[in-house]
Structure formats: C-alpha cells, structure tokens
Design an enzyme around this catalytic site. Structure first.
Site, PDB file in Angstrom:
ATOM      1  N   GLU A 130       0.854  -1.188   0.000  1.00 34.00           N
ATOM      2  CA  GLU A 130       0.000   0.000   0.000  1.00 34.00           C
ATOM      3  C   GLU A 130       0.890   1.237   0.000  1.00 34.00           C
ATOM      4  OE1 GLU A 130      -3.014   0.137   3.060  1.00 34.00           O
ATOM      5  OE2 GLU A 130      -2.906   2.331   3.176  1.00 34.00           O
ATOM      6  N   GLU A 134      -2.541  11.837   2.865  1.00 33.03           N
ATOM      7  CA  GLU A 134      -3.349  11.327   3.970  1.00 33.03           C
ATOM      8  C   GLU A 134      -3.164  12.201   5.209  1.00 33.03           C
ATOM      9  OE1 GLU A 134      -4.277   6.957   5.947  1.00 33.03           O
ATOM     10  OE2 GLU A 134      -2.198   7.470   5.451  1.00 33.03           O
TER      11      GLU A 134
END
Length: 415
Positions: free
Chosen positions: A138, A143
């Site tokens: 990932e 974020e």
C-alpha cells in the site's frame, strides 16, 4: 583532464551504461471518463470509520458526486453528506480504479481536498488488489486526520522493508514499513511527514493556494513523492511531458532497505473520505487535538455537526498515469551501443574504436590518446555533456563523460 572531440568520446571502447527512458501517457482520468473508470465501494469501512460509503447511483442521486464546470475547466467533485445527523455514520464515497498498475508515474491534480476538519480522514493512495492486505503493498500518497496541516506519506508492507532518511526533504516518523513492526504502533508502516514549515501540502492551506499536483514515481529502485503547489507546477507537467530528473529533491523517497518489486504489485488508485475510525477517532489522537474541545469523541462530533463538513470535498482536475517508454540499458563497447541508437553519427569512428582496444580513448584517426590525466579534479569536472547535443530521447542522459565549453569550441573527456 585531456580534451578530445565529442564524437571521439562516443566512439571510444570505454564501457558505458546508457539508460534512455521517456514517460508516455498510459491513462488519463478526467471529468469525461472519471466515474466510468472507478468502482464505488459500498461495504463496511475496513478502518472502522463512522462512515457509510455509497454506490455510484446513490452517490449521484444524493449529490455526493458531480462534474463541475465544462470543457477544459471541468473537474470531478466528490463530497460527503453535510446536511443530516445519521447515527449509522456520515455518507461518503470510496472509489477504486478498475485498472491496476505495476510501476508508473502517477500525477494527481487536486484543486481542493477535504482535509484539516475535525473528524475527517481523507486520502488518495495505491492499494494492492491481492485481497490479502498488506500483501502486494500500500502506498499512501496523501493522507491526514482532523486538523492536520502537513501531508503524511506512508508505505504498508509485509516484513522486510525499511527506509533511511536520505535524499528527500520530508521527516521520517517511522522507518519500518512492516505493519507489525516491533516498536511501532499497529499498522503504522513507514511514514514520512511533509517538511514542517513547508505550507500548502495538505488541507486548508493547500486549498487556499488552489491546490496543486502530487506526483508519485514508482520504479523497481524506489518510490518517490513530489508535491507542487498550483503556482509552482513544472512546465513539463502542464505540457504533458513529465521529466522527473528536473524536479529536484522529492518530499519522500522510500528506498535503501526495501525490495520494491517484492513488496509492491498490482496496485489500484483509491480516493476516499472516512470519518473517525482507527486513526482520526482513536482516543489518543482525538484527545491530544484541539478537536477535543468541540466534542468528547470523534463520533459524537461527526454525527451531530453535519454543517462542519460542507467543505469536506475533493475537486479533482485529473489523474494521469505515465509509463516509461522503451528503455535501453546496456553495457557494451560504445561503438556497438551508438551504432544502434545514433545511426546518424559517423559510424566509421565506432568501427575504428572496435579495431583498437589498446587504449580507453582514441583520437579521430583511431590512434590512442596519450597524456590522459586521470587525477585531474578541476572545476570543469562539474560540467556534464551539453544536453542540447542530443535528440529529445537523450534528455537526462549521463555516461560519466564531462565537457568544458570555452569560446566557440567545445571539448570533452573522461573523469
């Protein structure tokens, strides 16, 4: 350093490495095809968020998604419910690209993001389609949670992937990409925070300057993340000819102690806006933030303050994926290499070079050049071969050849 004609250098028998690669557009996700290119996830949030993800039809009908503007000014809108109080969670969207990737240069042109709002957890990222997280890896490109002001970039992997704090401007928060790494919180991975004091990388400050472009370059050697505010987007990006070597130091570079190809494969592009959950809603995170003054818990705040999330939306101009063009990486006699990639040059020199291997450098008549001073270490060693001597495909080329430019006569030699 001895001086010699450029073609002589190219024709010498010195071993060189040549790697020619230009990025070409593979996929372009814009207002015209965006929603047709992504799958809407409507299951339970894997991060235990206080959120209800909606399918395409429901999202469109309820105004969670739309196309804003027309023509070249069109952009993709993805928002959240900011009108109702729902005890089951706030309505939002999570989408995943239908196509998965192995390597590539990913350009995200973001005009507005949902960050810096208490209770929010927005992200765009790359996730393996293996279905066995974190197998396949990932890559979190963008974020943050709550009122965070700096973007956090993170990798999540199985054991055996580490990073070192070199060759990038960000700050390492956790160095081990393994989601179960000892001494790190659960599922943290290896995280790099965008350089503190460098504004406009996330949330409200990024929105205030009209957003910008995040570029992620994923190769077998490393994974790099760059960010350019709207006013600083390189011309090569706006012209559709991205040239990463020109971009300077990345904000993040994940390399050193990680076999990239072993840990990352088959990744899909994902956008989502979650609420609370394992990060934004964690008591240790919520209680240490200014959000605590607004409500005892994240869930209470998100449920009872729908109007707070009016600006929790994405406005996406485009997502473009580029792939490296045909790459030539070969270690051979220079004459052999250039016979293939520069047919217009005088190949008689290359032929001459193959006939005489007694010297590393030959003159234009094919005779060994004497007096080469290998110990020379002057200012002219700082100059690379002039870029405009070569066709477009050679941009960024390095072979260890160095040149000086005096008057109207150019001279080159080996380090």
């Amino acid at each position: 350093m001895a001086k010699l004609n450029l073609l002589t250098v190219l024709a010498s028998t010195s071993l060189i490495n040549i790697a020619l690669a230009a990025y070409s557009l593979a996929d372009s996700y814009t207002a015209s095809n965006f929603f047709d290119s992504f799958i809407f996830f409507d299951g339970k949030d894997p991060t235990n968020g206080f959120v209800q993800y909606k399918d395409l039809k429901t999202a469109a009908k309820s105004g969670l998604i739309a196309i804003e503007g027309t023509g070249d000014n069109a952009a993709v809108y993805m928002g959240v419910d900011h009108k109702t109080k729902d005890p089951a969670g706030r309505a939002s969207v999570r989408i995943s690209s239908k196509k998965s990737y192995n390597h590539g240069l990913f350009l995200f042109d973001i005009e507005h993001n949902p960050g810096s709002i208490c209770g929010t957890w927005p992200a765009f990222w790359l996730l393996s389609d293996s279905g066995k997280w974190p197998v396949g890896g990932e890559i979190d490109i963008f974020e943050g949670v709550n009122e965070q002001s700096d973007n956090k970039m993170t990798l999540h992997t199985t054991p055996g992937c580490l990073i070192k704090n070199t060759d990038f401007s960000g700050e390492v928060e956790t160095p081990n990409c393994d989601v179960n790494a000892p001494g790190q919180g659960a599922n943290m991975g290896c995280g790099i925070l965008y350089p503190k004091g460098k504004a406009h990388s996330y949330g409200k400050s990024m929105n205030a300057v009209g957003g910008g472009v995040y570029a992620t370059m994923w190769t077998s050697q490393d994974i790099r993340v760059y960010y350019f505010p709207r006013s600083s987007i390189p011309k090569d990006i706006t012209m559709g000819k991205p040239d990463p070597p020109k971009w300077g130091m990345p904000a993040a570079k994940f390399a050193a102690g990680c076999n990239i190809d072993q840990h990352f494969s088959g990744l899909n592009i994902i956008f989502n806006t979650a609420f609370c959950g394992d990060w934004a809603g964690d008591a240790s995170v919520w209680d240490k933030s200014r959000c605590k003054a607004k409500a005892p818990t994240c869930k209470e705040y998100v449920q009872n303050n729908p109007e707070a999330f009016k600006d929790a939306y994405w406005m996406i101009r485009s997502v473009k994926v580029y792939q490296e063009g045909k790459t030539m990486s070969r270690r051979n006699e220079a004459g052999d290499v250039f016979a293939q990639i520069m047919p217009e040059m005088d190949m008689s020199l290359a032929e001459t070079s193959r006939k005489d291997n007694s010297s590393n450098v030959l003159d234009e008549e094919g005779a060994p050049v004497s007096g080469m001073d290998d110990s020379a270490d002057d200012a002219e060693d700082d100059l690379l071969v002039k870029r405009n001597w070569f066709p477009e495909a050679f941009r960024g080329w390095k072979t260890g050849i160095k040149c000086t430019f005096t008057g109207d006569k150019d001279a080159c030699g080996y380090e």
